[in-house]
Design a protein around this motif. Structure first.
Motif, PDB file in Angstrom:
ATOM      1  N   PRO A   8      42.410  40.275  36.815  1.00  7.79           N
ATOM      2  CA  PRO A   8      41.402  39.338  37.335  1.00  7.79           C
ATOM      3  C   PRO A   8      41.173  38.225  36.309  1.00  7.79           C
ATOM      4  O   PRO A   8      40.785  38.483  35.175  1.00  7.79           O
ATOM      5  N   ALA A  10      39.878  35.027  37.618  1.00 10.53           N
ATOM      6  CA  ALA A  10      39.326  33.999  38.506  1.00 10.53           C
ATOM      7  C   ALA A  10      37.846  33.744  38.255  1.00 10.53           C
ATOM      8  O   ALA A  10      37.183  33.065  39.040  1.00 10.53           O
ATOM      9  N   GLY A  11      37.313  34.292  37.161  1.00 14.44           N
ATOM     10  CA  GLY A  11      35.898  34.092  36.862  1.00 14.44           C
ATOM     11  C   GLY A  11      35.621  32.676  36.392  1.00 14.44           C
ATOM     12  O   GLY A  11      36.508  31.996  35.864  1.00 14.44           O
ATOM     13  N   ARG A  15      28.901  32.262  31.258  1.00 13.29           N
ATOM     14  CA  ARG A  15      28.251  32.718  30.024  1.00 13.29           C
ATOM     15  C   ARG A  15      28.954  32.221  28.769  1.00 13.29           C
ATOM     16  O   ARG A  15      28.376  32.148  27.705  1.00 13.29           O
ATOM     17  N   LYS A  22      36.979  30.840  32.169  1.00 11.71           N
ATOM     18  CA  LYS A  22      37.140  31.595  30.922  1.00 11.71           C
ATOM     19  C   LYS A  22      38.585  31.987  30.593  1.00 11.71           C
ATOM     20  O   LYS A  22      39.016  31.844  29.447  1.00 11.71           O
ATOM     21  N   GLY A  77      39.017  35.539  44.115  1.00 12.37           N
ATOM     22  CA  GLY A  77      37.897  35.365  45.034  1.00 12.37           C
ATOM     23  C   GLY A  77      36.603  35.052  44.316  1.00 12.37           C
ATOM     24  O   GLY A  77      36.575  34.889  43.097  1.00 12.37           O
ATOM     25  N   ALA A  78      35.515  34.981  45.091  1.00 12.59           N
ATOM     26  CA  ALA A  78      34.217  34.559  44.567  1.00 12.59           C
ATOM     27  C   ALA A  78      33.651  35.584  43.582  1.00 12.59           C
ATOM     28  O   ALA A  78      33.027  35.222  42.582  1.00 12.59           O
ATOM     29  N   GLU A  79      33.843  36.866  43.871  1.00 11.78           N
ATOM     30  CA  GLU A  79      33.382  37.934  42.977  1.00 11.78           C
ATOM     31  C   GLU A  79      34.599  38.650  42.416  1.00 11.78           C
ATOM     32  O   GLU A  79      35.671  38.638  43.025  1.00 11.78           O
ATOM     33  N   SER A  83      38.543  39.348  43.821  1.00 16.06           N
ATOM     34  CA  SER A  83      39.783  39.050  43.105  1.00 16.06           C
ATOM     35  C   SER A  83      40.675  40.287  43.029  1.00 16.06           C
ATOM     36  O   SER A  83      41.883  40.212  43.267  1.00 16.06           O
ATOM     37  N   LYS A 203      35.533  42.560  25.492  1.00 16.05           N
ATOM     38  CA  LYS A 203      35.590  41.480  26.480  1.00 16.05           C
ATOM     39  C   LYS A 203      35.002  40.209  25.888  1.00 16.05           C
ATOM     40  O   LYS A 203      33.859  40.189  25.425  1.00 16.05           O
TER      41      LYS A 203
HETATM   42  O1  C5P Z   1      32.434  38.165  34.546  1.00 17.96           O
HETATM   43  P1  C5P Z   1      33.162  39.223  33.803  1.00 17.96           P
HETATM   44  O2  C5P Z   1      33.186  38.975  32.322  1.00 17.96           O
HETATM   45  O3  C5P Z   1      32.770  40.632  34.167  1.00 17.96           O
HETATM   46  O4  C5P Z   1      34.664  39.070  34.283  1.00 17.96           O
HETATM   47  C1  C5P Z   1      35.640  40.000  33.946  1.00 17.96           C
HETATM   48  C2  C5P Z   1      36.997  39.497  34.416  1.00 17.96           C
HETATM   49  O5  C5P Z   1      36.988  39.345  35.832  1.00 17.96           O
HETATM   50  C3  C5P Z   1      37.380  38.142  33.817  1.00 17.96           C
HETATM   51  O6  C5P Z   1      38.721  38.195  33.361  1.00 17.96           O
HETATM   52  C4  C5P Z   1      37.189  37.187  34.979  1.00 17.96           C
HETATM   53  O7  C5P Z   1      38.073  36.079  34.936  1.00 17.96           O
HETATM   54  C5  C5P Z   1      37.492  38.072  36.185  1.00 17.96           C
HETATM   55  N1  C5P Z   1      36.851  37.589  37.430  1.00 17.96           N
HETATM   56  C6  C5P Z   1      37.644  37.296  38.553  1.00 17.96           C
HETATM   57  N2  C5P Z   1      37.068  36.808  39.697  1.00 17.96           N
HETATM   58  C7  C5P Z   1      35.739  36.587  39.769  1.00 17.96           C
HETATM   59  C8  C5P Z   1      34.912  36.908  38.643  1.00 17.96           C
HETATM   60  C9  C5P Z   1      35.494  37.415  37.490  1.00 17.96           C
HETATM   61  O8  C5P Z   1      38.860  37.464  38.514  1.00 17.96           O
HETATM   62  N3  C5P Z   1      35.246  36.075  40.893  1.00 17.96           N
END
Ligand code: C5P
Length: 222
Positions: A8, A10-11, A15, A22, A77-79, A83, A203
């Protein structure tokens, strides 16, 4: 049966406060998503890698990842849950999934290999875990403490999280949000096995984490 890593990436990285998502922020000159994919390849434990990125960054992701038939980029995706679901759909033939945050860019390949080995040894859900250094409390919506769980029984959970493919697919058929994949698997009543995590699998979430990661990279170079 093939081990497929789902990354994942897609965040939005709100923060972290950088001006790009990121996973595309560089650590020691290399974007986190590239570092994470390189670590997975170096583990020797992964047959294929699916990377989930924001829709407008698919082309940049392809350009910065190693040119390999084993690495594929899809739209996330959005969350985070959305993803990961997109990644599962892109690799329906997997025997095992390793879900690994791009943001854990400095994860040692040996930890990745250990998770995969535990899956092959028969555990259906495997997560790296570290003891918690802070005392953790639960609070109500006003911030008033409601409890103090025994710290000795608490663990901070990292990635990669490994799953028998049918178990992760079943977990994602439910439509609930979770902050980690094992959380969804637990709701099915499945046993989740912990193995010792690694501090380097931290992380990268805040500006302080990014400073730490840069320092670690520079120290490794000199
Ligand atoms: O937000 P967090 O630090 O928990 O994200 C963990 C991982 O999930 C990150 O690598 C982020 O890119 C990914 N992610 C994602 N899709 C989202 C939100 C987070 O792939 N919508």
């Amino acid at each position: 049966s093939p081990v497929v890593a789902l990354v994942p990436a897609a965040g939005r990285g709100v923060r972290l406060g950088e001006n790009m998502p990121k996973a595309f922020v560089a650590v020691g000159g290399t974007p986190m998503v590239r570092l994470a994919v390189d670590g997975l390849l170096a583990s020797g434990a992964v047959d294929r890698i699916i990377v989930m990125v924001p829709v407008e960054l698919v082309e940049s992701a392809v350009a910065l990842l190693p040119p390999s038939d084993a690495v594929r980029v899809v739209v996330g995706g959005a969350e985070r849950t959305d993803s990961v679901r997109a990644g599962i759909a892109a690799a329906p033939d997997a025997g095992y999934y390793l879900v690994h945050d791009a943001a854990r860019a400095l994860t040692p390949p040996a930890l990745i290999a250990r998770v995969a080995a535990e899956l092959r040894a028969g555990h259906r859900a495997v997560v790296p875990a570290l003891p918690v250094v802070d005392t953790v409390k639960t609070v109500d919506p006003h911030g008033v403490v409601t409890g103090t769980p025994d710290r000795a029984a608490l663990r901070a959970i990292q990635t990669p999280q490994g799953f028998a493919a049918d178990l992760l697919r079943a977990a994602y058929e439910t439509n609930v949000l979770a902050t980690d994949d094992a959380g969804l698997v637990e709701r099915l009543g499945a046993e989740v096995h912990t193995i010792p995590g690694d501090p380097m699998a931290f992380k990268i979430t805040t500006p302080l984490d990014l400073m730490l990661a840069e320092t670690v990279c520079n120290a490794a170079r000199s």
